[in-house]
Design an enzyme around this catalytic site. Structure first.
Site: not given
Length: 391
Positions: A217, A240
């Site tokens: 993430d 991310h």
């Protein structure tokens, strides 16, 4: 004269060393029954209580070896600075239910002058939790444990240790002041769901430097109330990227301001540097004074992005614009390769358009050609080489 200076220096050094020794207490985990290949939960808590009660600085030492540990929640206020030095490996229970719904596996709270150091690893053993994570679609999903929670810590330092395979976020920083991560390593595979590297919220004067983050993430996620944050010389990937937000979902959110992310590298990430806010949401606290500088993008899907229509899993309506005002944002000297033709995407709110957004020396390529820029509800200031916006 030189000999006298040398003798004086030696005497001064010895005096300082003696003073330092007199002021420090080393607490080996073995003093409280902590041993390799065994559960050290109670030993750690007892060592912490001893250190917290000490009127002189203390160092809790966990030597090399592999240890087991359940959830701990240790708190201050303490009477003197505390350092926890880990040179071994501490493993969380692999079964997520064994942590009894603790939101953080290793939790420190209300402490002044805390250091977490050493070459050791906190292993969250999170693979089972990732397979069960359906929180994007299931509002009743079970909340799994983060590896670390630092709550209301002043003057903190995390140096050189590794956070591995957390079941949820690796680190949550809440209500902290003057907290530094230096040489920190976060390690998890790209398919580890919801394992943000370091999440910062309602905190001031936070530094993340010389750090390596691999996760599934956001490498660093910045929540509301964050002020004066520096991310420097940090490598992100997989993951991310570096994200401000998501913001605006709640009415009581606080402003985010004074952020610098510089001299960083992103490798194969979904996003590079990003600001994201929810549409159709009540939050109005502004985002201002954001600076993203001297950043290398290596095969990044969305290198530069402002997304004020952030709405994962269609949880909201994009018909109602975001109420968050974004201003004074600089993207400067950003170079490398994009997996998307649009290397720069600036989607701002039609209700409160972005202001004072600057693109300076942006050199991104897609399949060997210059990447383009898409802009909506913003008129960026272009300096140096940078793609011109199209709607």
């Amino acid at each position: 004269m030189d000999m006298k200076l040398s003798i004086t220096a030696i005497v001064l050094f010895l005096l300082l060393a003696t003073f330092d020794t007199a002021q420090s207490t080393v607490i080996d985990i073995k003093q409280f029954g902590g041993a390799p290949n065994a559960d050290i939960t109670q030993a750690f808590v007892k060592a912490w209580n001893a250190a917290c009660a000490s009127t002189t600085p203390s160092k809790i030492v966990i030597p090399g070896g592999t240890y087991k540990m359940n959830a701990i929640d240790v708190k201050g206020p303490c009477k003197a600075p505390i350092e926890v030095q880990l040179d071994g490996i501490i493993q969380a229970p692999a079964n997520p239910n064994a942590l009894n719904d603790a939101y953080q596996w290793v939790k420190f709270g209300y402490v002044d002058y805390l250091t977490l150091s050493g070459r050791g690893t906190f292993d969250g053993q999170g693979a089972t939790a990732w397979r069960e994570n359906d929180c994007g679609l299931n509002k009743n999903c079970k909340r799994r444990s983060m590896n670390f929670g630092f709550n209301f810590v002043k003057h903190g330092l995390v140096r050189d240790i590794t956070s591995k395979d957390s079941k949820n976020f690796n680190v949550n920083v809440l209500g902290c002041q003057n907290f530094t991560f230096d040489g920190f390593i976060i390690s998890a595979p790209g398919n580890s769901i919801n394992t943000d590297g370091i999440h910062v919220g309602k905190s001031t004067d936070i530094k993340i430097i010389n750090t390596k983050i691999a996760t599934g993430d956001d490498c660093v996620s910045i929540g509301d109330g964050t002020k004066n944050l520096l991310v420097q010389n940090t490598i992100c990937g997989p993951g991310h990227g570096f994200s401000v937000g998501s913001l605006g979902k709640y009415t009581n959110e606080e402003p985010v301001e004074h952020l610098v992310i510089k001299n960083c590298t992103l490798k194969g990430t979904d996003n590079g540097v990003r600001i994201k806010t929810w549409p159709s949401a009540p939050g109005t606290s502004p985002v201002t004074d954001m600076h993203f500088e001297d950043i290398i993008m290596d095969n990044v899907l969305n290198p530069v992005i402002i997304d004020q229509e952030y709405c994962p899993w269609n949880q909201c309506s994009k018909q109602v614009p975001s109420k968050i005002k974004i201003s004074k944002v600089t993207f400067k000297n950003i170079r490398g390769t994009s997996r998307n033709k649009e290397g720069v995407t600036l989607i701002c709110s039609r209700s409160v358009p972005c202001e004072a957004v600057e693109l300076s020396d942006i050199n991104l390529t897609f399949n060997g050609a210059p990447a383009t820029a898409k802009c909506l509800n913003v008129k960026p200031i272009i300096t140096g080489k940078a793609p011109r916006c199209v709607a």
